[in-house]
Design a protein around this motif. Structure first.
Motif, PDB file in Angstrom:
ATOM      1  N   ARG A  80     -48.684  25.438 -15.941  1.00 31.90           N
ATOM      2  CA  ARG A  80     -48.528  26.741 -15.298  1.00 31.90           C
ATOM      3  C   ARG A  80     -49.752  27.621 -15.537  1.00 31.90           C
ATOM      4  NH1 ARG A  80     -42.945  26.602 -17.298  1.00 31.90           N
ATOM      5  NH2 ARG A  80     -43.636  27.946 -19.029  1.00 31.90           N
ATOM      6  N   LEU A  81     -50.355  27.499 -16.720  1.00 32.60           N
ATOM      7  CA  LEU A  81     -51.564  28.264 -17.014  1.00 32.60           C
ATOM      8  C   LEU A  81     -52.713  27.819 -16.116  1.00 32.60           C
ATOM      9  CD1 LEU A  81     -52.894  30.374 -18.865  1.00 32.60           C
ATOM     10  CD2 LEU A  81     -53.463  28.506 -20.438  1.00 32.60           C
ATOM     11  N   GLN A  82     -52.840  26.511 -15.938  1.00 30.86           N
ATOM     12  CA  GLN A  82     -53.886  25.972 -15.054  1.00 30.86           C
ATOM     13  C   GLN A  82     -53.671  26.473 -13.626  1.00 30.86           C
ATOM     14  OE1 GLN A  82     -56.554  24.007 -15.751  1.00 30.86           O
ATOM     15  NE2 GLN A  82     -57.178  23.909 -13.602  1.00 30.86           N
ATOM     16  N   THR A  83     -52.405  26.466 -13.174  1.00 28.27           N
ATOM     17  CA  THR A  83     -52.099  26.945 -11.822  1.00 28.27           C
ATOM     18  C   THR A  83     -52.445  28.425 -11.663  1.00 28.27           C
ATOM     19  OG1 THR A  83     -50.328  25.316 -11.639  1.00 28.27           O
ATOM     20  CG2 THR A  83     -50.267  27.191 -10.117  1.00 28.27           C
ATOM     21  N   ALA A  84     -52.141  29.208 -12.711  1.00 25.90           N
ATOM     22  CA  ALA A  84     -52.465  30.637 -12.649  1.00 25.90           C
ATOM     23  C   ALA A  84     -53.972  30.856 -12.571  1.00 25.90           C
ATOM     24  CB  ALA A  84     -51.878  31.346 -13.862  1.00 25.90           C
ATOM     25  N   TYR A  85     -54.753  30.096 -13.309  1.00 27.12           N
ATOM     26  CA  TYR A  85     -56.205  30.221 -13.229  1.00 27.12           C
ATOM     27  C   TYR A  85     -56.701  29.878 -11.830  1.00 27.12           C
ATOM     28  CZ  TYR A  85     -56.393  30.489 -18.349  1.00 27.12           C
ATOM     29  OH  TYR A  85     -56.252  30.858 -19.670  1.00 27.12           O
ATOM     30  N   VAL A  86     -56.178  28.781 -11.285  1.00 22.92           N
ATOM     31  CA  VAL A  86     -56.603  28.379  -9.934  1.00 22.92           C
ATOM     32  C   VAL A  86     -56.190  29.425  -8.903  1.00 22.92           C
ATOM     33  CG1 VAL A  86     -56.280  26.638  -8.137  1.00 22.92           C
ATOM     34  CG2 VAL A  86     -56.621  25.925 -10.520  1.00 22.92           C
ATOM     35  N   ASP A  87     -54.976  29.997  -9.080  1.00 24.96           N
ATOM     36  CA  ASP A  87     -54.545  31.052  -8.145  1.00 24.96           C
ATOM     37  C   ASP A  87     -55.511  32.235  -8.186  1.00 24.96           C
ATOM     38  OD1 ASP A  87     -52.384  29.542  -7.419  1.00 24.96           O
ATOM     39  OD2 ASP A  87     -50.920  30.599  -8.682  1.00 24.96           O
ATOM     40  N   GLN A  88     -55.942  32.602  -9.381  1.00 27.20           N
ATOM     41  CA  GLN A  88     -56.891  33.722  -9.459  1.00 27.20           C
ATOM     42  C   GLN A  88     -58.220  33.372  -8.811  1.00 27.20           C
ATOM     43  OE1 GLN A  88     -57.326  35.318 -13.480  1.00 27.20           O
ATOM     44  NE2 GLN A  88     -55.853  36.918 -12.925  1.00 27.20           N
ATOM     45  N   GLU A  89     -58.701  32.173  -9.065  1.00 34.14           N
ATOM     46  CA  GLU A  89     -60.003  31.779  -8.497  1.00 34.14           C
ATOM     47  C   GLU A  89     -59.922  31.683  -6.979  1.00 34.14           C
ATOM     48  OE1 GLU A  89     -63.333  29.215  -7.239  1.00 34.14           O
ATOM     49  OE2 GLU A  89     -61.187  28.728  -7.124  1.00 34.14           O
ATOM     50  N   THR A  90     -58.807  31.151  -6.456  1.00 30.52           N
ATOM     51  CA  THR A  90     -58.637  31.046  -5.006  1.00 30.52           C
ATOM     52  C   THR A  90     -58.501  32.424  -4.364  1.00 30.52           C
ATOM     53  OG1 THR A  90     -57.570  28.891  -5.307  1.00 30.52           O
ATOM     54  CG2 THR A  90     -57.227  30.017  -3.201  1.00 30.52           C
ATOM     55  N   GLY A  91     -57.708  33.278  -4.991  1.00 26.76           N
ATOM     56  CA  GLY A  91     -57.558  34.645  -4.476  1.00 26.76           C
ATOM     57  C   GLY A  91     -58.867  35.390  -4.473  1.00 26.76           C
ATOM     58  N   LEU A  92     -59.682  35.203  -5.514  1.00 29.98           N
ATOM     59  CA  LEU A  92     -60.982  35.863  -5.569  1.00 29.98           C
ATOM     60  C   LEU A  92     -61.870  35.401  -4.422  1.00 29.98           C
ATOM     61  CD1 LEU A  92     -63.043  37.653  -7.026  1.00 29.98           C
ATOM     62  CD2 LEU A  92     -63.637  35.665  -8.455  1.00 29.98           C
ATOM     63  N   ARG A  93     -61.913  34.123  -4.137  1.00 28.11           N
ATOM     64  CA  ARG A  93     -62.739  33.600  -3.052  1.00 28.11           C
ATOM     65  C   ARG A  93     -62.288  34.182  -1.707  1.00 28.11           C
ATOM     66  NH1 ARG A  93     -65.931  29.092  -3.493  1.00 28.11           N
ATOM     67  NH2 ARG A  93     -66.097  28.169  -5.567  1.00 28.11           N
ATOM     68  N   GLY A  94     -60.972  34.183  -1.499  1.00 28.94           N
ATOM     69  CA  GLY A  94     -60.475  34.721  -0.223  1.00 28.94           C
ATOM     70  C   GLY A  94     -60.803  36.197  -0.057  1.00 28.94           C
ATOM     71  N   TYR A  95     -60.694  36.957  -1.121  1.00 23.78           N
ATOM     72  CA  TYR A  95     -60.994  38.391  -1.030  1.00 23.78           C
ATOM     73  C   TYR A  95     -62.478  38.624  -0.768  1.00 23.78           C
ATOM     74  CZ  TYR A  95     -61.552  43.258  -2.344  1.00 23.78           C
ATOM     75  OH  TYR A  95     -61.887  44.600  -2.339  1.00 23.78           O
ATOM     76  N   LEU A  96     -63.349  37.822  -1.420  1.00 18.98           N
ATOM     77  CA  LEU A  96     -64.784  37.997  -1.212  1.00 18.98           C
ATOM     78  C   LEU A  96     -65.178  37.638   0.216  1.00 18.98           C
ATOM     79  CD1 LEU A  96     -66.274  36.582  -4.557  1.00 18.98           C
ATOM     80  CD2 LEU A  96     -65.995  38.975  -3.884  1.00 18.98           C
ATOM     81  N   ALA A 110     -51.191  36.692 -11.038  1.00 18.04           N
ATOM     82  CA  ALA A 110     -51.439  35.645 -12.041  1.00 18.04           C
ATOM     83  C   ALA A 110     -51.798  36.208 -13.396  1.00 18.04           C
ATOM     84  CB  ALA A 110     -52.546  34.717 -11.549  1.00 18.04           C
ATOM     85  N   ALA A 111     -52.272  37.449 -13.460  1.00 18.23           N
ATOM     86  CA  ALA A 111     -52.732  38.007 -14.734  1.00 18.23           C
ATOM     87  C   ALA A 111     -51.628  38.058 -15.782  1.00 18.23           C
ATOM     88  CB  ALA A 111     -53.341  39.389 -14.486  1.00 18.23           C
ATOM     89  N   PRO A 112     -50.455  38.662 -15.479  1.00 14.28           N
ATOM     90  CA  PRO A 112     -49.400  38.651 -16.517  1.00 14.28           C
ATOM     91  C   PRO A 112     -48.895  37.248 -16.830  1.00 14.28           C
ATOM     92  CG  PRO A 112     -48.550  39.513 -14.446  1.00 14.28           C
ATOM     93  CD  PRO A 112     -50.041  39.408 -14.273  1.00 14.28           C
ATOM     94  N   ARG A 113     -48.915  36.353 -15.852  1.00 10.78           N
ATOM     95  CA  ARG A 113     -48.499  34.967 -16.096  1.00 10.78           C
ATOM     96  C   ARG A 113     -49.448  34.303 -17.083  1.00 10.78           C
ATOM     97  NH1 ARG A 113     -48.937  33.097 -10.275  1.00 10.78           N
ATOM     98  NH2 ARG A 113     -49.060  31.053 -11.277  1.00 10.78           N
ATOM     99  N   ILE A 114     -50.736  34.578 -16.896  1.00  9.05           N
ATOM    100  CA  ILE A 114     -51.721  33.986 -17.809  1.00  9.05           C
ATOM    101  C   ILE A 114     -51.496  34.483 -19.231  1.00  9.05           C
ATOM    102  CG2 ILE A 114     -54.172  33.968 -18.397  1.00  9.05           C
ATOM    103  CD1 ILE A 114     -54.741  33.912 -15.373  1.00  9.05           C
ATOM    104  N   ALA A 115     -51.290  35.786 -19.376  1.00  6.37           N
ATOM    105  CA  ALA A 115     -51.060  36.339 -20.714  1.00  6.37           C
ATOM    106  C   ALA A 115     -49.790  35.763 -21.342  1.00  6.37           C
ATOM    107  CB  ALA A 115     -50.972  37.857 -20.631  1.00  6.37           C
ATOM    108  N   ALA A 116     -48.727  35.645 -20.530  1.00  9.47           N
ATOM    109  CA  ALA A 116     -47.461  35.118 -21.050  1.00  9.47           C
ATOM    110  C   ALA A 116     -47.594  33.656 -21.462  1.00  9.47           C
ATOM    111  CB  ALA A 116     -46.365  35.281 -19.997  1.00  9.47           C
TER     112      ALA A 116
END
Length: 363
Positions: A80-96, A110-116
């Motif tokens: 789940r942590l790996q998925t959260a990291y990938v979600d953040q990286e994918t979201g960042l690319r789409g926003y840019l 994904a940020a609170p998921r990563i912390a949890a």
């Protein structure tokens, strides 16, 4: 037939013979001692196998609980942590690339998921705190030096630079480092999972081996018990029974054997004593029968003497007395004859009825 074994049957073995410990004497000379030793060996073997079985079961249970309560959830959490990291990286690319804020939703969610997940992993696998800290450092490096600056550029309106940086995969190296450290953490957790599964499998195999050993021990004990039963109980009892049957059949000279076992020796001594008493009783009975036969013979002789001899002698005395009365000249010679006949009759009566012997005749 000489009773060469009677001494063994009637004389107990000395349990205090020098050079032999008491437990060895008990084991060699007592059926009870042998059975106790056999039961003790069985109990020690069974308790030893039971201890191994309980230990194996505890080890398998511990490994299973470790897998279910700690390592399994840790594997799920790192995924789940790996998925959260990938979600953040994918979201960042789409926003840019688009500038649409909706692409940042996965990044923000994904940020609170990563912390949890990081906190959960810190609880589940504290022994991997170093690897988990390396992942957190790599994530913070990527987030602080790549993600946040890119978002700020895009929000500031510098679309060209943000798009160019995204197109050039700027920050990919930092995210690859993060990905590698997550992979390292996942590999370490999977290593612990493999170790737990191996321990559980080993414990179960050991438990199966113990169960097999218990079954084999049961079969072996059954065979040994049957053999010892024949050797320690049935064979001595059969021999003792044969000896007793021979004595009961009238062969009082037959020896009563024993195999050195105290219990059978006690029975043998009892049977030997009974045999000796029977022998003495038989001898006494034979002597009584002989005396009774002699008494019967004496009674018959007394009857004969009383019925025939005394009657005839009395008749003869009367006849001689009558002759002496008819022939006075012969009376002097016949009176001594009559007197002697009276003495004979008196002696016979005394012999038959036990009267005292008569006094000798007076001349």
């Amino acid at each position: 037939m000489d009773r060469v074994d009677d001494k063994r049957a009637t004389t107990p073995a000395d349990p205090h013979r020098p050079g032999r410990p008491a437990w060895w004497q008990e084991l060699k000379g007592s059926l009870r001692g042998r059975m106790r030793a056999l039961v003790l060996v069985v109990l020690v073997a069974l308790f030893g196998l039971l201890a191994v079985a309980v230990g194996s079961m505890a080890q398998a249970s511990t490994a299973d609980q470790e897998m279910m309560q700690r390592i399994g959830p840790a594997l799920t959490s790192v995924e789940r942590l790996q998925t959260a990291y990938v979600d953040q990286e994918t979201g960042l690319r789409g926003y840019l690339l688009t500038g649409q804020d909706g692409f940042l939703d996965p990044f923000t969610a994904a940020a609170p998921r990563i912390a949890a997940e990081q906190n959960l992993l810190g609880t589940l696998v504290p022994e991997l705190a170093g690897s988990l800290a390396a992942v957190a450092v790599a994530y913070d490096n990527w987030s602080a030096n790549v993600a946040r600056p890119f978002i700020d550029l895009r929000r500031a309106g510098d679309v060209a630079q943000a798009s160019a940086l995204a197109a050039q995969d700027v920050g990919k190296g930092r995210f690859d480092v993060l990905r590698q450290r997550v992979d390292t953490l996942r590999t370490q957790i999977r290593g612990e999972a493999d170790a737990a599964m191996a321990a559980s499998s080993s414990a179960r195999l050991r438990l199966f081996g113990v169960l097999g050993a218990v079954a084999a021990l049961g079969i072996a004990l059954g065979v040994v018990a049957m053999r010892f039963q024949r050797r320690w109980v049935l064979a001595p009892l059969t021999r003792l029974g044969d000896d007793v049957a021979a004595v009961a059949g009238g062969d009082y000279a037959h020896p009563i054997r024993d195999d050195g076992l105290r219990e059978l020796a006690t029975v043998g001594r009892g049977v030997a004593t009974m045999r000796d008493r029977l022998t003495a009783h038989a001898a006494e009975t034979a002597r009584t029968e002989r005396l009774r036969a002699r008494a019967d013979q004496a009674e018959r002789m007394a009857d004969t003497l009383r019925r025939d001899v005394i009657v005839e002698l009395s008749s003869l005395t009367l006849t001689v007395t009558a002759v002496a009365g008819r022939h006075p000249q012969a009376a002097a010679e016949l009176h001594p004859v009559v007197h002697r006949l009276d003495l004979v009759i008196t002696a016979i009566r005394n012999a038959i009825f036990g009267s005292p012997e008569p006094s000798p005749p007076q001349n």
